[in-house]
Design an enzyme around this catalytic site. Structure first.
Site, PDB file in Angstrom:
ATOM      1  N   ASP A  85     -88.342 127.238 173.492  1.00 45.36           N
ATOM      2  CA  ASP A  85     -89.141 126.030 173.683  1.00 45.36           C
ATOM      3  C   ASP A  85     -88.510 124.813 173.013  1.00 45.36           C
ATOM      4  O   ASP A  85     -88.888 123.675 173.291  1.00 45.36           O
ATOM      5  CB  ASP A  85     -90.575 126.230 173.192  1.00 45.36           C
ATOM      6  CG  ASP A  85     -90.663 126.714 171.758  1.00 45.36           C
ATOM      7  OD1 ASP A  85     -89.964 127.688 171.420  1.00 45.36           O
ATOM      8  OD2 ASP A  85     -91.427 126.133 170.968  1.00 45.36           O
ATOM      9  N   HIS A  86     -87.528 125.041 172.156  1.00 43.93           N
ATOM     10  CA  HIS A  86     -86.802 123.943 171.509  1.00 43.93           C
ATOM     11  C   HIS A  86     -85.397 123.774 172.073  1.00 43.93           C
ATOM     12  O   HIS A  86     -84.884 122.653 172.109  1.00 43.93           O
ATOM     13  CB  HIS A  86     -86.687 124.191 170.003  1.00 43.93           C
ATOM     14  CG  HIS A  86     -87.990 124.164 169.293  1.00 43.93           C
ATOM     15  ND1 HIS A  86     -88.421 123.089 168.556  1.00 43.93           N
ATOM     16  CD2 HIS A  86     -88.973 125.091 169.221  1.00 43.93           C
ATOM     17  CE1 HIS A  86     -89.617 123.349 168.061  1.00 43.93           C
ATOM     18  NE2 HIS A  86     -89.981 124.565 168.449  1.00 43.93           N
ATOM     19  N   HIS A 113     -85.191 128.939 169.286  1.00 46.15           N
ATOM     20  CA  HIS A 113     -86.253 129.400 170.173  1.00 46.15           C
ATOM     21  C   HIS A 113     -86.254 128.597 171.480  1.00 46.15           C
ATOM     22  O   HIS A 113     -86.019 127.382 171.460  1.00 46.15           O
ATOM     23  CB  HIS A 113     -87.609 129.314 169.474  1.00 46.15           C
ATOM     24  CG  HIS A 113     -87.860 130.465 168.540  1.00 46.15           C
ATOM     25  ND1 HIS A 113     -88.888 130.480 167.627  1.00 46.15           N
ATOM     26  CD2 HIS A 113     -87.211 131.662 168.377  1.00 46.15           C
ATOM     27  CE1 HIS A 113     -88.874 131.625 166.958  1.00 46.15           C
ATOM     28  NE2 HIS A 113     -87.865 132.343 167.386  1.00 46.15           N
ATOM     29  N   HIS A 135     -83.659 125.005 165.632  1.00 49.88           N
ATOM     30  CA  HIS A 135     -83.480 126.455 165.715  1.00 49.88           C
ATOM     31  C   HIS A 135     -83.399 126.833 167.181  1.00 49.88           C
ATOM     32  O   HIS A 135     -83.528 125.979 168.058  1.00 49.88           O
ATOM     33  CB  HIS A 135     -84.600 127.218 165.002  1.00 49.88           C
ATOM     34  CG  HIS A 135     -85.961 127.057 165.605  1.00 49.88           C
ATOM     35  ND1 HIS A 135     -86.631 125.849 165.678  1.00 49.88           N
ATOM     36  CD2 HIS A 135     -86.808 127.976 166.173  1.00 49.88           C
ATOM     37  CE1 HIS A 135     -87.801 126.018 166.244  1.00 49.88           C
ATOM     38  NE2 HIS A 135     -87.938 127.302 166.561  1.00 49.88           N
TER      39      HIS A 135
END
Length: 276
Positions: free
Chosen positions: A91-92, A89, A87
């Site tokens: 942090d990913h 976000h 996904h």
């Protein structure tokens, strides 16, 4: 000391970089926080006898981390051929562009805005790279674009933020929707029942040895929270902030803003189903 085997999903223990299954290696990003737990797990996945690897969730825009992912793959005798996102976000996914520059790979994602290359990801699609097989599992709910990746050869599923290695996931209203999330959990439960999935490789936290137990815990937790929110509304707590203060009183206040997102999703779900 708590026995890990008695905890939901049977967490393996400390979160560390290194091999987790025959085909999956974790590289832990240095971005720990209340929301990211120990940091983001970036997964390198490959067949043992192949020189090609797939990276799932390059992680934050951190040059040291991104180069460490490349170096870890090279130390294992692998060349990174593709990157996938669970996904969008940050942090990913924030480091995906720089990761593509470092490796010369495409980045595939459900959200067209996150793709680097022409190909997206479709529900049920089978991705094959160097003999590796990954199956795309649509799991909206945490976000609208959330996906998991089923790794049949290891009886494992890479869950991003849909299931964490510790604690529970925020349904990030308004993008995330509780009804979708419950359907996604049931979809993951079917993987454990019908397809033999045993291991959860999460986006944050430790590896879980009992995938079915983790899913059942999540479903029970959501049902319990939903009942608590419904009762809170019946008792006069109308706004999301008031419900959080009542229902999440025993939760660290630093997590209340995230809890409010989930409460908003719960209130929307209850209204849609005529329960409040």
């Amino acid at each position: 000391m708590t026995n890990a085997s008695a905890l939901p999903g049977q967490p393996r223990g400390a979160v560390v970089s290194g091999r987790a299954t025959a085909r999956a290696i974790n590289v832990l990003a240095p971005n720990p926080s209340a929301m990211t737990l120990d940091g983001t797990n970036t997964w390198i996945v490959a067949e043992p006898d192949s020189d090609l690897a797939v990276v799932i969730d390059p992680g934050p825009l951190d040059e040291v981390h991104l180069r460490n992912v490349v170096a870890t793959a090279e130390e294992a005798g692998k060349r990174i051929a593709l990157a996938l996102l669970t996904h969008g976000h940050p942090d990913h996914a924030e480091g995906a562009g720089r990761f593509a520059e470092l490796t010369g790979t495409k980045v595939r994602a459900l959200d067209p805005a996150l793709r680097l290359g022409d190909e997206g990801l479709a529900a049920g699609e089978v991705i094959r790279t160097g003999g590796l097989e990954l199956r795309v599992v649509p799991t909206p709910g945490h976000t609208a674009d959330s996906l998991c990746f089923h790794l049949p050869a290891d009886r494992a599923v890479l869950t991003g933020d849909t299931i964490l290695g510790r604690g529970t996931t925020v349904v990030a209203h308004p993008d995330g929707r509780l009804g979708d999330y419950l359907d996604s959990l049931r979809r993951l439960r079917s993987l454990t029942v019908d397809d033999g999935v045993r291991t959860v490789l999460p986006g944050h936290g430790p590896v879980l040895e009992d995938a079915q137990g983790a899913v059942e815990f999540y479903l029970a937790h959501r049902a319990n929270r939903l009942a608590q929110v419904e009762t809170a509304v019946e008792n006069g707590h109308r706004s999301a902030a008031d419900v959080v203060a009542h229902v999440y009183a025993d939760v660290d206040r630093s997590l209340w803003p995230a809890a409010e997102l989930s409460v908003r999703a719960q209130l929307e779900y209850l209204r849609e189903h005529g329960l409040i």
